[in-house]
Design a protein around this motif. Sequence first.
Motif, PDB file in Angstrom:
ATOM      1  N   UNK A   1      -1.099  -2.592   1.149  1.00 41.49           N
ATOM      2  CA  UNK A   1       0.053  -3.129   0.424  1.00 41.49           C
ATOM      3  C   UNK A   1      -0.402  -3.765  -0.884  1.00 41.49           C
ATOM      4  N   UNK A   2      -1.503  -4.498  -0.854  1.00 40.05           N
ATOM      5  CA  UNK A   2      -2.106  -5.060  -2.069  1.00 40.05           C
ATOM      6  C   UNK A   2      -2.455  -3.952  -3.052  1.00 40.05           C
ATOM      7  N   UNK A   3      -3.024  -2.871  -2.541  1.00 38.86           N
ATOM      8  CA  UNK A   3      -3.409  -1.736  -3.386  1.00 38.86           C
ATOM      9  C   UNK A   3      -2.178  -1.091  -4.009  1.00 38.86           C
ATOM     10  N   UNK A   4      -1.114  -0.994  -3.241  1.00 37.35           N
ATOM     11  CA  UNK A   4       0.124  -0.408  -3.758  1.00 37.35           C
ATOM     12  C   UNK A   4       0.653  -1.249  -4.920  1.00 37.35           C
ATOM     13  N   UNK A   5       0.696  -2.570  -4.733  1.00 37.63           N
ATOM     14  CA  UNK A   5       1.180  -3.449  -5.801  1.00 37.63           C
ATOM     15  C   UNK A   5       0.266  -3.376  -7.024  1.00 37.63           C
ATOM     16  N   UNK A   6      -1.051  -3.349  -6.791  1.00 37.11           N
ATOM     17  CA  UNK A   6      -2.013  -3.250  -7.891  1.00 37.11           C
ATOM     18  C   UNK A   6      -1.779  -1.971  -8.686  1.00 37.11           C
ATOM     19  N   UNK A   7      -1.637  -0.846  -7.973  1.00 36.35           N
ATOM     20  CA  UNK A   7      -1.457   0.435  -8.639  1.00 36.35           C
ATOM     21  C   UNK A   7      -0.129   0.499  -9.378  1.00 36.35           C
TER      22      UNK A   7
END
Length: 91
Positions: free
Chosen positions: A28-34
């Motif tokens: 989820x963190x990666x999704x927001x970062x991307x």
Amino acid sequence: MTLPSDPGAALDSSTNGGDLEVGGRWLEDSRRWFEGALERFLAHTDLGPPALAEAVKYALLGGGKRVRPAIVRLLGGAGADPAALEAAAVA
């Protein structure tokens, strides 16, 4: 396993089997970062006529399509240049 506090940091792969909650939070963190990186990229990119630009944004910003950027983030590691990670993720 601990979650990295830096959004550009890689996931610590030294987990003790099956910590799905931590992995899920990292994804989820990666999704927001991307999505942030993609929005910054699109803000500086000429997408053509308004109707085409709207269609491109719809296709790119819609849900899904976030596994490859998470893999880029994971493989890039904590020592990677954040700008290089973003460029690879939005490519």
